[in-house]
Design a protein around this motif. Sequence first.
Motif, PDB file in Angstrom:
ATOM      1  N   HIS A  70       0.977  -1.227   0.260  1.00  0.00           N
ATOM      2  CA  HIS A  70      -0.020   0.060   0.054  1.00  0.00           C
ATOM      3  C   HIS A  70       0.903   1.210  -0.150  1.00  0.00           C
ATOM      4  N   ALA A  73       3.416   1.417  -3.157  1.00  0.00           N
ATOM      5  CA  ALA A  73       3.050   1.820  -4.454  1.00  0.00           C
ATOM      6  C   ALA A  73       2.744   3.306  -4.541  1.00  0.00           C
ATOM      7  N   PHE A  74       2.078   3.802  -3.330  1.00  0.00           N
ATOM      8  CA  PHE A  74       1.998   5.393  -3.512  1.00  0.00           C
ATOM      9  C   PHE A  74       3.331   6.096  -3.593  1.00  0.00           C
ATOM     10  N   TYR A  76       6.047   4.768  -5.229  1.00  0.00           N
ATOM     11  CA  TYR A  76       6.487   4.586  -6.506  1.00  0.00           C
ATOM     12  C   TYR A  76       5.716   5.510  -7.765  1.00  0.00           C
ATOM     13  N   GLY A  77       4.176   5.581  -7.391  1.00  0.00           N
ATOM     14  CA  GLY A  77       3.492   6.247  -8.315  1.00  0.00           C
ATOM     15  C   GLY A  77       3.890   7.716  -8.270  1.00  0.00           C
ATOM     16  N   PHE A  78       3.954   8.303  -7.111  1.00  0.00           N
ATOM     17  CA  PHE A  78       4.589   9.690  -7.225  1.00  0.00           C
ATOM     18  C   PHE A  78       5.810  10.040  -7.852  1.00  0.00           C
ATOM     19  N   LEU A  80       7.419   7.930 -10.229  1.00  0.00           N
ATOM     20  CA  LEU A  80       7.380   7.605 -11.634  1.00  0.00           C
ATOM     21  C   LEU A  80       6.635   8.741 -12.348  1.00  0.00           C
ATOM     22  N   LEU A  81       5.527   9.219 -11.808  1.00  0.00           N
ATOM     23  CA  LEU A  81       4.927  10.519 -12.247  1.00  0.00           C
ATOM     24  C   LEU A  81       5.691  11.753 -12.421  1.00  0.00           C
ATOM     25  N   GLY A  84       9.043  10.907 -14.279  1.00  0.00           N
ATOM     26  CA  GLY A  84       8.729  10.761 -15.981  1.00  0.00           C
ATOM     27  C   GLY A  84       8.250  11.976 -16.624  1.00  0.00           C
ATOM     28  N   THR A 105       9.049   0.990 -13.992  1.00  0.00           N
ATOM     29  CA  THR A 105       7.394   0.894 -13.411  1.00  0.00           C
ATOM     30  C   THR A 105       7.500  -0.856 -13.545  1.00  0.00           C
ATOM     31  N   ALA A 108       8.993  -2.062 -10.474  1.00  0.00           N
ATOM     32  CA  ALA A 108       8.267  -1.573  -9.252  1.00  0.00           C
ATOM     33  C   ALA A 108       7.297  -2.455  -9.032  1.00  0.00           C
ATOM     34  N   LEU A 109       6.388  -3.002 -10.253  1.00  0.00           N
ATOM     35  CA  LEU A 109       5.492  -3.950 -10.122  1.00  0.00           C
ATOM     36  C   LEU A 109       5.820  -5.398  -9.728  1.00  0.00           C
TER      37      LEU A 109
END
Lengths: 162, 174
Positions: A70, A73-74, A76-78, A80-81, A84, A105, A108-109
């Motif tokens: 949980h 992923a938060f 990694y998400g920020f 990567l965004l 990137g 990505t 990370a997955l």
Amino acid sequence: MRFLVQPHPAALDRARPPVRAFLAFSVLLLVGWAASRAAHGALTPDGLARILEPSPGERFGPLALWEEVHQGAFLYGFLLLTLGSLLVVSPVAPGLRNALIGVATAAALVDLLAPFLPVVRPGFPGWAALRIGAFALAMVALLAAVVLAWANFGREGRRTGG
Amino acid sequence: MVDPRVARFSWPIAAFAAMVAIVMATGAVLFARKMGFDGGHVRAFYLGAEATFAPPRSLAGLLEVAIPHLLAVPLLLFVTLHLVAFAFGARRRPFALLAGITWGCAAVGIGAGFVIRFAWPWLAPLKVAAFVGLEATMLAWLLLLAAAVLPPARRESRSGGLTASGAARSRAAR
């Protein structure tokens, strides 16, 4: 957001110092993240198995696994965004940029989802090594993205488009 | 139609959407495993239960969960909604309505734990409703984000009713 979608030279010049400060903190985050995993013993297969492998009868795996994914992923998400998006507006070859974000990505997955392998199939071999390798790859790809963005963001070449 | 400027950001947006989907999915599992989806279980989680020897939640324990969420949830919503609005040039009323529901559910979801524990335990079903509402609306936002980064040929038929016409988007872009 304006300097991302309307990359005028003046806006990019103004944006460079805060962008570089952000990138410096991103490096600290990545180093801290790796150090935190090392401190918890999560960078060795045995240590990882001790923390995240489901106990007998624990059908959905330990709660700690779900909580870690949980939060992970938060982050990694920020990362990567933001990284990137900075690469998109920097003079970096689209192929290199997409490859870097794609590898980060995918790694990370795998890092996030590999601990579910022994939940789905108890005794699944090699999941811990897979996770450690994926985490290392994700860190390297994200650090490379930081370095590229640091070196190229706001440079003259990018200002012609993307 | 999708704002053409989004195309360059497809990879980072797709990566972000995938990670947010994982955040929401794992959040749902954690909610189900820790509390469950009925009011009685939620009440027992906050007030404690003699049958399971579970103690009531302390204020410090509630704050330990609430404070990171007070940063993370608004940040996640802000960025997600911003990206959808950027991609589609959202129609004002449907966008505002769905965004309002999302923000409202997030606020109630975070605050309800304190209310259930210290004031009105019978509000437990509201906590469940807020969580389900947040998950459902986030799913809608993520589907819109996915539609924004899909290849154009498939995207045409998938953009939703929240999105503005091409003309309206052009006006917004100007």
